[in-house]
Design an enzyme around this catalytic site. Structure first.
Site, PDB file in Angstrom:
ATOM      1  N   SER A   1       0.822  -1.211   0.000  1.00 54.66           N
ATOM      2  CA  SER A   1       0.000   0.000   0.000  1.00 54.66           C
ATOM      3  C   SER A   1       0.855   1.260   0.000  1.00 54.66           C
ATOM      4  CB  SER A   1      -0.976  -0.036   1.179  1.00 54.66           C
ATOM      5  OG  SER A   1      -1.915   1.002   1.092  1.00 54.66           O
ATOM      6  N   HIS A   2       0.700   2.106   1.008  1.00 55.96           N
ATOM      7  CA  HIS A   2       1.400   3.390   1.047  1.00 55.96           C
ATOM      8  C   HIS A   2       2.755   3.290   1.737  1.00 55.96           C
ATOM      9  CE1 HIS A   2      -0.945   2.811   4.669  1.00 55.96           C
ATOM     10  NE2 HIS A   2      -0.166   3.662   5.313  1.00 55.96           N
TER      11      HIS A   2
ATOM     12  N   ASP B   1      -2.111   6.600  -3.886  1.00 59.39           N
ATOM     13  CA  ASP B   1      -1.030   5.821  -3.288  1.00 59.39           C
ATOM     14  C   ASP B   1      -0.514   4.754  -4.247  1.00 59.39           C
ATOM     15  OD1 ASP B   1      -2.958   3.817  -3.150  1.00 59.39           O
ATOM     16  OD2 ASP B   1      -2.438   3.213  -1.119  1.00 59.39           O
TER      17      ASP B   1
ATOM     18  N   ASP C   1      -0.763   1.475  -4.755  1.00 57.62           N
ATOM     19  CA  ASP C   1      -1.600   0.486  -5.434  1.00 57.62           C
ATOM     20  C   ASP C   1      -2.958   1.035  -5.845  1.00 57.62           C
ATOM     21  OD1 ASP C   1      -2.356   0.566  -2.689  1.00 57.62           O
ATOM     22  OD2 ASP C   1      -3.339  -1.383  -2.874  1.00 57.62           O
TER      23      ASP C   1
ATOM     24  N   ASP D   1      -5.559   2.447  -4.107  1.00 56.32           N
ATOM     25  CA  ASP D   1      -6.794   2.348  -3.345  1.00 56.32           C
ATOM     26  C   ASP D   1      -7.000   3.527  -2.394  1.00 56.32           C
ATOM     27  OD1 ASP D   1      -4.889   1.664  -1.460  1.00 56.32           O
ATOM     28  OD2 ASP D   1      -5.836  -0.225  -0.870  1.00 56.32           O
ATOM     29  N   ARG D   2      -5.975   4.343  -2.182  1.00 56.84           N
ATOM     30  CA  ARG D   2      -6.112   5.514  -1.314  1.00 56.84           C
ATOM     31  C   ARG D   2      -5.916   6.787  -2.121  1.00 56.84           C
ATOM     32  NH1 ARG D   2      -4.820   3.770   4.396  1.00 56.84           N
ATOM     33  NH2 ARG D   2      -4.266   1.564   4.240  1.00 56.84           N
TER      34      ARG D   2
ATOM     35  N   GLU E   1     -13.156   4.595   5.063  1.00 59.50           N
ATOM     36  CA  GLU E   1     -12.361   4.610   6.286  1.00 59.50           C
ATOM     37  C   GLU E   1     -11.594   5.916   6.368  1.00 59.50           C
ATOM     38  OE1 GLU E   1     -11.509  -0.164   6.817  1.00 59.50           O
ATOM     39  OE2 GLU E   1      -9.936   1.094   5.958  1.00 59.50           O
TER      40      GLU E   1
ATOM     41  N   SER F   1      -8.567   6.457   6.788  1.00 58.49           N
ATOM     42  CA  SER F   1      -7.212   6.391   6.267  1.00 58.49           C
ATOM     43  C   SER F   1      -7.176   6.592   4.749  1.00 58.49           C
ATOM     44  CB  SER F   1      -6.565   5.060   6.648  1.00 58.49           C
ATOM     45  OG  SER F   1      -7.379   3.976   6.240  1.00 58.49           O
TER      46      SER F   1
ATOM     47  N   LYS G   1     -11.385  -0.454  -1.737  1.00 57.09           N
ATOM     48  CA  LYS G   1     -11.359   1.000  -1.804  1.00 57.09           C
ATOM     49  C   LYS G   1     -10.744   1.403  -3.135  1.00 57.09           C
ATOM     50  CE  LYS G   1      -7.627   0.844   1.666  1.00 57.09           C
ATOM     51  NZ  LYS G   1      -7.944  -0.436   2.317  1.00 57.09           N
TER      52      LYS G   1
END
Length: 576
Positions: free
Chosen positions: A121-122, A292, A294, A296-297, A380, A382, A393
């Protein structure tokens, strides 16, 4: 087709005692995956063996990565082991790249048994960074607890793994590749697919692309800047926002995926996306976003660098879903948020007379709600938001939601947010992260704090901090009963709710990749008065609130947790 069948080899190994996946799969330092003999192979074998043999034989799986260091080598090992373990077909993104939302999309589209995503992720990349293996199940969402426990059980007793070490695949060559294996009747197939196309086709069914294109290219052209942070999202941003929707090429920055993400953590925050923040503060752009590693954020910025807190972003999206054709057609089934996320979404749900679900942290809890038709939108704190179009997400989807709202309302980001506050009030929200904490200290801290807040005498407590008086309304250890299958999940975080709708939440996080535990403390206060909606920072009020948790409650002073490694607030992320 290979002329000589490829041999299947059985390799003896020994189990590792640290391979139980957490909230987001198995995350560890890259050097552990790369340098410790059989570490990755053991985990992949445990993952594959957790799938019933009858379901595994001949099935289809999806594989993708965020492009971080060691992804290509890991992808080849996964291909070799999938072939040896009876998987019939692998669908892999071009050059091994697939965003997490795209993996979810493809799993659902082709009805795959699941997918493996190589991402942390991040978290930072490169040889000194983090690496992760995540398994998404057939609905396209993260593994439920039962699957993760089964993987863990297999990992603890594993004595061998099977692999086809002579099988090699060119990830840059699009198309279908078939391989004959020893003792296998049908060929093993690998399909290298365009990383963007299937996901883009799904987005076309959700949004009014012509309206967004007019916003970005018309006479009142909105100038945007989107930072892909040298993660997997570069090809998606260029193809969708630039090629499809008409944004100029210079609207997309840092779009070349790099193994170390350019030397910075691929985290869409005010700290790590500082170049984007600076560009937005210059006033040349009306909309900014960062994504981010991948995909998703996300983070949203308005003109002059106006920052949208992720909890506010979720609430604003929920209040404006009528701007999206997908939701106008299907209607609203319900909203969901993690317990630690601001209650701003609750106010929207109440205003729209929509059911609100409060879940533990972890996207898998939203999947059950969506699969049963109970939830349309979830998020969420985050920086993660999405809908029931997939089971993950989705950062770029969130960006397109914001652009759709702006296109319909013909307002800027700041105006939309402040109008939302004026109607429903503002939730000031802050998160304190204590990282690298000794796990024993973290455990005893949470245990002792729970003893304090669940004592009957605590419910009569009032805390005076400056001019504010906080009266406890209720306090508990959050427990979730899944409304779909009745599953009970306990010990999901300690929460204290005050009569003025302020909250304190204490939670142990399971998403770290390094040593030690992470203790997160969330503080939230509600302000209805529009005259008090324009504070430049919430640090003062939040720090007052947190004193209740760290001093008056009297627990943290006994443990070596004296200063957070970072504080998240509406306007800034401070790191020590």
């Amino acid at each position: 087709m290979e002329t000589n069948p490829i041999p299947v080899v059985t390799v003896q190994t020994s189990p590792f005692d640290d391979q139980r996946p957490g909230t987001n799969g198995l995350r560890r330092k890259t050097e552990l995956f790369e340098g410790k003999k059989n570490y990755l192979q053991n985990y992949i074998q445990s993952l594959l063996s957790s799938i019933d043999l009858r379901d595994r034989q001949g099935c289809t799986m999806v594989v993708g990565s965020d492009g971080r260091y060691f992804s290509r080598a890991a992808t080849e090992i996964i291909v070799q082991m999938a072939a040896a373990n009876g998987i019939g077909r692998l669908v892999i993104g071009h050059n091994g790249l697939l965003s997490t939302p795209a993996v979810s999309c493809i799993i659902r589209k082709i009805k795959a048994i699941g997918g493996i995503i190589l991402t942390a992720s991040h978290n930072p990349g490169g040889p000194g960074g983090d690496f992760g293996v995540k398994f998404n199940v057939a609905n396209g969402g993260p593994s439920p607890d039962t699957v993760m426990e089964k993987i863990a059980q297999v990992s603890r007793t594993l004595e061998e793994y099977t692999i086809c070490p002579d099988l090699h695949i060119d990830l840059a060559r699009l198309g279908r590749h078939d391989f004959d294996l020893e003792n296998k009747f049908k060929p093993f197939r690998v399909e290298i697919v365009d990383s963007v196309e299937v996901y883009l086709n799904l987005l076309r069914t959700i949004f009014d692309f012509s309206a967004i294109k007019t916003l970005l290219t018309g006479p009142e052209q909105l100038k945007i800047r989107v930072d892909a942070m040298n993660g997997v999202m570069g090809p998606y941003v260029r193809r969708i926002l630039c090629d499809e929707l008409g944004a100029p090429a210079n609207a997309a920055v840092n779009c070349v995926p790099l193994e170390d993400f350019g030397g910075r953590p691929p985290e869409p925050s005010l700290t790590y996306a500082a170049p984007l923040v600076d560009a937005m503060k210059g006033g040349d752009f009306g909309f900014g976003a960062a994504l981010d590693a991948d995909g998703d954020r996300y983070m949203i910025l308005g003109e002059n660098g106006f920052f949208v807190n992720p909890s506010d972003s979720l609430a604003v999206m929920a209040a404006n879903l009528s701007c999206i054709p997908y939701f106008r057609h299907l209607g609203l089934k319900g909203f969901a948020r993690s317990m630690a996320t601001s209650t701003a979404l609750d106010r929207v749900a109440k205003a729209l007379k929509v059911t609100l679900y409060e879940t533990p942290t972890g996207w898998r809890f939203f999947g059950n709600l969506m699969d049963s038709g109970r939830c349309s939108l979830c998020g969420e704190e985050s920086f993660g938001t999405s809908s029931d179009h997939i089971r993950e997400k989705d950062g770029l989807w969130s960006v397109l939601v914001w652009l759709s709202i702006m296109a319909v309302r013909k307002q800027g980001v700041e105006e939309i947010v402040k109008d939302h506050w004026a109607k429903l009030g503002r939730n000031y929200f802050c998160r304190f992260d204590y990282e690298g904490v000794d796990p024993r200290a973290a455990f005893y801290l949470m245990r002792d704090l729970e003893g304090v807040i669940t004592d009957k005498a605590f419910l009569t407590q009032k805390f005076a901090v400056g001019t504010n008086v906080y009266s406890v309304e209720r306090a508990d250890n959050f427990e979730y009963i899944d409304p779909v299958d009745g599953t009970v999940v306990r010990n999901q975080g300690l929460r204290i709710v005050f009569t003025d709708e302020s909250r304190l939440v204490f939670r142990l996080s399971g998403s770290g990749g390094g040593a030690g535990a992470t203790v997160r403390i969330y503080a939230e206060s509600f302000e209805r008065d529009p005259e008090s909606h324009n504070r430049e920072t919430q640090v003062r009020s939040t720090l007052e609130s947190i004193l209740i948790g760290t001093t008056t409650l009297g627990c943290m002073q006994y443990y070596p947790i004296t200063q957070p490694t970072s504080i998240w607030v509406s306007e800034q992320h401070v790191t020590w």
